[in-house]
Scaffold this active site. Sequence first.
Site, short mmCIF file in Angstrom:
data_model
loop_
_atom_site.label_atom_id
_atom_site.label_comp_id
_atom_site.label_asym_id
_atom_site.label_seq_id
_atom_site.Cartn_x
_atom_site.Cartn_y
_atom_site.Cartn_z
N ASP A 13 -19.10 -6.15 58.33
CA ASP A 13 -19.88 -5.96 59.72
C ASP A 13 -19.02 -6.26 60.99
O ASP A 13 -19.84 -6.45 62.16
CB ASP A 13 -21.28 -6.62 59.50
CG ASP A 13 -22.00 -6.40 58.32
OD1 ASP A 13 -21.80 -5.55 57.96
OD2 ASP A 13 -22.56 -7.66 57.74
N LYS A 24 -16.16 -1.80 61.94
CA LYS A 24 -14.83 -1.10 61.48
C LYS A 24 -15.24 0.23 61.39
O LYS A 24 -14.39 1.01 61.59
CB LYS A 24 -14.74 -1.46 59.82
CG LYS A 24 -14.09 -3.07 59.73
CD LYS A 24 -13.70 -3.35 58.37
CE LYS A 24 -15.07 -3.40 57.53
NZ LYS A 24 -16.26 -4.26 57.79
N GLY A 27 -21.87 -0.62 54.73
CA GLY A 27 -22.43 0.47 55.85
C GLY A 27 -21.74 0.50 56.88
O GLY A 27 -21.63 -0.58 57.59
N HIS A 28 -21.42 1.80 57.21
CA HIS A 28 -20.53 2.02 58.47
C HIS A 28 -21.32 2.71 59.30
O HIS A 28 -21.86 3.83 59.26
CB HIS A 28 -19.23 2.73 58.15
CG HIS A 28 -18.16 1.84 57.43
ND1 HIS A 28 -17.15 2.16 56.75
CD2 HIS A 28 -18.27 0.19 57.35
CE1 HIS A 28 -16.54 1.14 56.23
NE2 HIS A 28 -17.07 0.05 56.72
N GLN A 72 -16.25 -4.25 53.91
CA GLN A 72 -16.65 -5.72 53.87
C GLN A 72 -15.60 -6.44 54.76
O GLN A 72 -15.07 -5.59 55.61
CB GLN A 72 -16.59 -6.24 52.61
CG GLN A 72 -17.80 -5.81 51.70
CD GLN A 72 -17.85 -4.37 50.93
OE1 GLN A 72 -16.74 -4.06 50.34
NE2 GLN A 72 -18.64 -3.67 51.08
P1 IMP Z 1 -22.42 -7.32 47.08
O1 IMP Z 1 -21.01 -6.74 47.51
O2 IMP Z 1 -23.42 -6.05 47.05
O3 IMP Z 1 -22.08 -7.58 45.60
O4 IMP Z 1 -22.70 -8.43 47.75
C1 IMP Z 1 -22.01 -9.74 47.70
C2 IMP Z 1 -21.86 -10.33 49.20
O5 IMP Z 1 -21.27 -9.32 49.79
C3 IMP Z 1 -23.34 -10.58 49.73
O6 IMP Z 1 -23.23 -11.77 50.27
C4 IMP Z 1 -23.44 -9.43 50.56
O7 IMP Z 1 -24.31 -9.37 51.60
C5 IMP Z 1 -22.18 -9.13 50.98
N1 IMP Z 1 -21.76 -7.63 51.54
C6 IMP Z 1 -21.47 -6.77 50.89
N2 IMP Z 1 -21.14 -5.63 51.40
C7 IMP Z 1 -21.12 -6.05 52.74
C8 IMP Z 1 -21.22 -5.41 53.84
O8 IMP Z 1 -20.83 -4.19 53.94
N3 IMP Z 1 -21.12 -6.00 55.10
C9 IMP Z 1 -21.42 -7.56 55.14
N4 IMP Z 1 -21.45 -7.85 53.81
C10 IMP Z 1 -21.73 -7.47 52.75
#
Ligand code: IMP
Length: 424
Positions: free
Chosen positions: A13, A16, A40-41, A220
């Site tokens: 977040d 990017k 989520g972009h 991420q």
């Molecule tokens: P997962 O990727 O859905 O398995 O989530 C694992 C961890 O990564 C959790 O803490 C999510 O909140 C975090 N996470 C996954 N994708 C994002 C992102 O795009 N931005 C911020 N945190 C993320």
Amino acid sequence: MPAVVLVGAQWGDEGKGKITDFLAEEADCVVRYQGGSNAGHTVELADEKFMLHLIPSGILHAEKICVIGNGVVIDLGKVIEEINGLHLRGIDTSNLKISSRASIVMPYHKMIDEIEDRTKKIGTTKRGIGPAYADKISRVGFRICDLLHEEYFREKFTAEVRRKNELLENLYNEPGFDAEEMIGQLMAQIAELKQYIDDTGYLVHSTLKAGNKVLFEGAQGTLLDIDHGTYPYVTSSYPTAGGACVGSGIGPTEMGRVIGVAKAYTTRVGEGPFPTELLDDTGELFRQRGAEFGTTTGRPRRCGWLDAVILRYAARVNGLTDLAITKLDVLDTFSTVKICIAYRYKGELLYEFPDNNAVLQECVPEYIEMPGWNQDISKITEFKDLPPTTRQYIAKIEDLCGVKQSLISVGPKRSQTIVSNRLF
Ligand code: IMP
């Protein structure tokens, strides 16, 4: 350099999407290399806001080749939804390419993610990302290319659904899935996506060989990396720069610059230690001014001061050559600003990011305090026009992490970007 990798330097977040969109103007090709619809972009264009999850932010530029690489896990229904949403808004997707080697997120992955997070409490996005990567590594996953060979796929898939149903019914007490129904749905989805499927490793390699510019767009962030992040509170892929190679099929010798996107403060979604987290009004002010709510899940993000221990770590594990500092305008109303320069742990000062959450959760940030700028910087377009205190804040960040900034973002629009160094 023709190949530029863009990574998140914090917990995701970082903005990017906006920086990718900005740099995509100069690139010929934009490649997503890991993650899936957990990302989520957000990109703001004219008066429109676009939320992208799987499709590279470069899609908003006509003529750019946009690649979903082999390292991404793809929810076919979601990518179709995203394509249709773009079409409705007049965006052409004919330059989208999806790797035939990318793994698929199946409906049972989403269900398992949902069920397992009830006890694991990672705070996942429930998009099936972890279970899909787990199956990939366990060699029981399915890839896009498998769906193009229906008979081969049907046999293996039916056996795997049988195994998954045993797990769901016996261990989790949940209803299983109907393999035939899923096969019908997957075949219909793959027929819709067929025109986009390609050997994208070959395509990107040829694009680079022809002298074109390629931007690798990480999702991420560094601290969510499965190896380098705050395990187990991480995602299941490699958001760090090395992931760009394995997730796209391009060798490390091709990569030129590595840009770390860092927000001017720190945020985190989901569970896990966060040393500079502010649970007070200042944290709330960051959340409100920075609109810190998840693009994918809508969850409020945890907020805190900038952490230079994290940025130094990100600079090291990614081999950062440049920084892009985002959301600097969110700090506009502060009369003083703070940066964490080290952690105090059991009376000792730590300058390196700890490997273990048991240590990290006990770390108390050691701050330096600097004067704020207390003025609106969102319309400034030249670095020299930033207030002296803003420039001091930036210089301190550069100094603390040993990497110079090349871009500064002072608002969500493309026009709100200050360029100090061209990146291509
Ligand atoms: P997962 O990727 O859905 O398995 O989530 C694992 C961890 O990564 C959790 O803490 C999510 O909140 C975090 N996470 C996954 N994708 C994002 C992102 O795009 N931005 C911020 N945190 C993320």
